[in-house]
Design a protein around this motif. Sequence first.
Motif, PDB file in Angstrom:
ATOM      1  N   MET A   1      53.738 -48.166  16.278  1.00 37.29           N
ATOM      2  CA  MET A   1      53.020 -47.657  16.779  1.00 37.29           C
ATOM      3  C   MET A   1      52.364 -48.955  16.826  1.00 37.29           C
ATOM      4  O   MET A   1      51.852 -50.115  16.157  1.00 37.29           O
ATOM      5  N   LYS A   2      51.094 -49.117  17.961  1.00 35.49           N
ATOM      6  CA  LYS A   2      50.422 -49.838  17.806  1.00 35.49           C
ATOM      7  C   LYS A   2      48.781 -50.089  17.750  1.00 35.49           C
ATOM      8  O   LYS A   2      48.860 -48.578  18.630  1.00 35.49           O
ATOM      9  N   THR A   3      48.122 -50.261  17.107  1.00 31.60           N
ATOM     10  CA  THR A   3      46.730 -49.855  16.767  1.00 31.60           C
ATOM     11  C   THR A   3      45.832 -51.604  16.858  1.00 31.60           C
ATOM     12  O   THR A   3      46.453 -51.862  16.694  1.00 31.60           O
ATOM     13  N   ASN A   4      44.932 -50.669  17.642  1.00 28.70           N
ATOM     14  CA  ASN A   4      43.366 -52.057  16.706  1.00 28.70           C
ATOM     15  C   ASN A   4      42.593 -51.058  16.638  1.00 28.70           C
ATOM     16  O   ASN A   4      42.509 -50.193  16.142  1.00 28.70           O
ATOM     17  N   SER A   5      41.343 -51.806  16.214  1.00 23.36           N
ATOM     18  CA  SER A   5      40.420 -52.276  15.936  1.00 23.36           C
ATOM     19  C   SER A   5      39.360 -50.860  16.344  1.00 23.36           C
ATOM     20  O   SER A   5      38.883 -49.860  15.454  1.00 23.36           O
ATOM     21  N   MET A   6      39.671 -50.770  17.723  1.00 20.70           N
ATOM     22  CA  MET A   6      38.610 -49.584  18.278  1.00 20.70           C
ATOM     23  C   MET A   6      39.178 -48.573  18.210  1.00 20.70           C
ATOM     24  O   MET A   6      38.566 -47.328  18.606  1.00 20.70           O
ATOM     25  N   GLN A   7      40.767 -48.547  18.171  1.00 23.13           N
ATOM     26  CA  GLN A   7      41.105 -47.393  18.253  1.00 23.13           C
ATOM     27  C   GLN A   7      40.889 -45.535  17.293  1.00 23.13           C
ATOM     28  O   GLN A   7      39.979 -45.154  17.865  1.00 23.13           O
ATOM     29  N   PRO A   8      41.208 -46.239  16.525  1.00 23.07           N
ATOM     30  CA  PRO A   8      40.257 -45.008  15.124  1.00 23.07           C
ATOM     31  C   PRO A   8      39.066 -45.330  15.407  1.00 23.07           C
ATOM     32  O   PRO A   8      37.805 -44.456  15.797  1.00 23.07           O
ATOM     33  N   LEU A   9      38.164 -45.681  15.868  1.00 21.91           N
ATOM     34  CA  LEU A   9      36.102 -45.689  16.456  1.00 21.91           C
ATOM     35  C   LEU A   9      36.404 -44.685  17.114  1.00 21.91           C
ATOM     36  O   LEU A   9      35.525 -43.741  16.984  1.00 21.91           O
ATOM     37  N   ILE A  10      37.362 -45.164  18.123  1.00 18.19           N
ATOM     38  CA  ILE A  10      36.991 -44.077  19.609  1.00 18.19           C
ATOM     39  C   ILE A  10      37.600 -42.503  19.531  1.00 18.19           C
ATOM     40  O   ILE A  10      37.044 -41.629  19.934  1.00 18.19           O
TER      41      ILE A  10
ATOM     42  N   TYR B   1      37.030 -41.282  16.815  1.00 18.00           N
ATOM     43  CA  TYR B   1      36.466 -40.289  16.008  1.00 18.00           C
ATOM     44  C   TYR B   1      35.001 -40.146  16.389  1.00 18.00           C
ATOM     45  O   TYR B   1      34.616 -39.199  16.219  1.00 18.00           O
ATOM     46  N   PHE B   2      34.671 -40.680  17.012  1.00 20.14           N
ATOM     47  CA  PHE B   2      33.498 -40.569  18.390  1.00 20.14           C
ATOM     48  C   PHE B   2      33.912 -39.460  19.124  1.00 20.14           C
ATOM     49  O   PHE B   2      33.181 -38.759  19.130  1.00 20.14           O
ATOM     50  N   LEU B   3      34.619 -39.562  19.767  1.00 23.40           N
ATOM     51  CA  LEU B   3      35.768 -38.461  20.365  1.00 23.40           C
ATOM     52  C   LEU B   3      35.448 -37.222  19.701  1.00 23.40           C
ATOM     53  O   LEU B   3      34.553 -36.075  19.750  1.00 23.40           O
ATOM     54  N   HIS B   4      35.896 -36.787  18.419  1.00 17.16           N
ATOM     55  CA  HIS B   4      35.945 -35.962  18.210  1.00 17.16           C
ATOM     56  C   HIS B   4      34.049 -35.604  17.222  1.00 17.16           C
ATOM     57  O   HIS B   4      34.257 -34.356  17.210  1.00 17.16           O
ATOM     58  N   PHE B   5      33.502 -36.542  16.727  1.00 16.19           N
ATOM     59  CA  PHE B   5      32.264 -36.204  16.375  1.00 16.19           C
ATOM     60  C   PHE B   5      31.139 -36.229  16.998  1.00 16.19           C
ATOM     61  O   PHE B   5      29.991 -35.726  16.761  1.00 16.19           O
ATOM     62  N   GLY B   6      31.236 -37.660  18.208  1.00 22.54           N
ATOM     63  CA  GLY B   6      29.909 -38.124  18.850  1.00 22.54           C
ATOM     64  C   GLY B   6      30.402 -37.208  20.025  1.00 22.54           C
ATOM     65  O   GLY B   6      28.966 -36.665  20.605  1.00 22.54           O
ATOM     66  N   PHE B   7      30.899 -37.510  20.596  1.00 21.37           N
ATOM     67  CA  PHE B   7      30.954 -37.252  22.074  1.00 21.37           C
ATOM     68  C   PHE B   7      31.088 -35.493  22.120  1.00 21.37           C
ATOM     69  O   PHE B   7      30.694 -35.502  23.061  1.00 21.37           O
ATOM     70  N   ILE B   8      31.156 -34.446  21.031  1.00 23.96           N
ATOM     71  CA  ILE B   8      31.035 -33.575  21.133  1.00 23.96           C
ATOM     72  C   ILE B   8      29.592 -33.039  21.482  1.00 23.96           C
ATOM     73  O   ILE B   8      28.984 -32.024  21.990  1.00 23.96           O
ATOM     74  N   ALA B   9      28.913 -33.725  20.694  1.00 26.34           N
ATOM     75  CA  ALA B   9      27.357 -33.863  20.710  1.00 26.34           C
ATOM     76  C   ALA B   9      27.134 -34.062  22.654  1.00 26.34           C
ATOM     77  O   ALA B   9      26.098 -32.731  23.013  1.00 26.34           O
TER      78      ALA B   9
ATOM     79  N   ASN C   1      40.499 -27.254  23.049  1.00 24.98           N
ATOM     80  CA  ASN C   1      40.719 -27.875  24.437  1.00 24.98           C
ATOM     81  C   ASN C   1      40.471 -29.485  24.191  1.00 24.98           C
ATOM     82  O   ASN C   1      41.178 -30.780  24.394  1.00 24.98           O
ATOM     83  N   PHE C   2      39.675 -29.783  23.866  1.00 23.90           N
ATOM     84  CA  PHE C   2      39.136 -31.036  23.721  1.00 23.90           C
ATOM     85  C   PHE C   2      39.823 -32.095  22.638  1.00 23.90           C
ATOM     86  O   PHE C   2      40.040 -33.299  22.844  1.00 23.90           O
ATOM     87  N   HIS C   3      39.962 -31.574  21.818  1.00 21.96           N
ATOM     88  CA  HIS C   3      40.188 -31.997  21.057  1.00 21.96           C
ATOM     89  C   HIS C   3      41.889 -32.155  20.702  1.00 21.96           C
ATOM     90  O   HIS C   3      41.981 -33.493  19.941  1.00 21.96           O
ATOM     91  N   LEU C   4      42.326 -31.417  21.984  1.00 25.38           N
ATOM     92  CA  LEU C   4      43.685 -31.916  21.827  1.00 25.38           C
ATOM     93  C   LEU C   4      43.958 -32.847  22.910  1.00 25.38           C
ATOM     94  O   LEU C   4      44.445 -33.660  22.931  1.00 25.38           O
ATOM     95  N   ILE C   5      42.740 -33.206  23.559  1.00 21.85           N
ATOM     96  CA  ILE C   5      42.447 -33.824  24.607  1.00 21.85           C
ATOM     97  C   ILE C   5      42.576 -35.444  23.831  1.00 21.85           C
ATOM     98  O   ILE C   5      42.990 -36.558  23.947  1.00 21.85           O
ATOM     99  N   THR C   6      41.536 -35.369  22.145  1.00 21.88           N
ATOM    100  CA  THR C   6      41.402 -36.293  21.503  1.00 21.88           C
ATOM    101  C   THR C   6      42.691 -37.124  21.108  1.00 21.88           C
ATOM    102  O   THR C   6      42.735 -38.428  21.399  1.00 21.88           O
ATOM    103  N   ASP C   7      43.617 -35.788  20.904  1.00 14.72           N
ATOM    104  CA  ASP C   7      44.811 -36.484  19.697  1.00 14.72           C
ATOM    105  C   ASP C   7      45.742 -37.210  20.951  1.00 14.72           C
ATOM    106  O   ASP C   7      46.362 -37.739  20.468  1.00 14.72           O
ATOM    107  N   LEU C   8      45.993 -36.151  21.825  1.00 14.98           N
ATOM    108  CA  LEU C   8      46.794 -36.955  23.170  1.00 14.98           C
ATOM    109  C   LEU C   8      46.000 -38.324  23.977  1.00 14.98           C
ATOM    110  O   LEU C   8      47.671 -38.962  23.261  1.00 14.98           O
TER     111      LEU C   8
END
Length: 117
Positions: A1-10, A12-20, A96-103
């Motif tokens: 698994m390859k992650t960087n420090s931006m991945q969790p930020l983006i 959770y932003f999509l899950h909680f911020g972008f939905i606003a 749908n947006f939740h699954l797109i975010t998880d995808l």
Amino acid sequence: MKTNSMQPLIHYFLHFGFIAIIAYVYDKENFKINYLILLATMLIDLDHLFANPIFDPKRCSINFHFLHTYYAWVIYLIGFIFTKKGKLQLAFLGLNFHLITDLIDCLWSNSWDISVL
């Protein structure tokens, strides 16, 4: 698994911020209730409680957890398309947006390798 420090930020932003933004664009007159409805669609993640372990950072949610399957996604898409504008359609939009975010997260974790799906 390859992650960087931006991945969790983006993620959770999509899950909680972008939905606003979605809540506001969908119907700015009812922004607060729309945001709460979209937040409630996060309850889809309760299916994680049936996995062992409950959280595995290496695991892709898409097509693993039963509310994150392609079959469920088809239901969410049909629900969004065939319901009239309102709270129910917004809930389907949120699912749908939740699954797109998880995808996006799955693809990012696997260096955009679609074979993981």
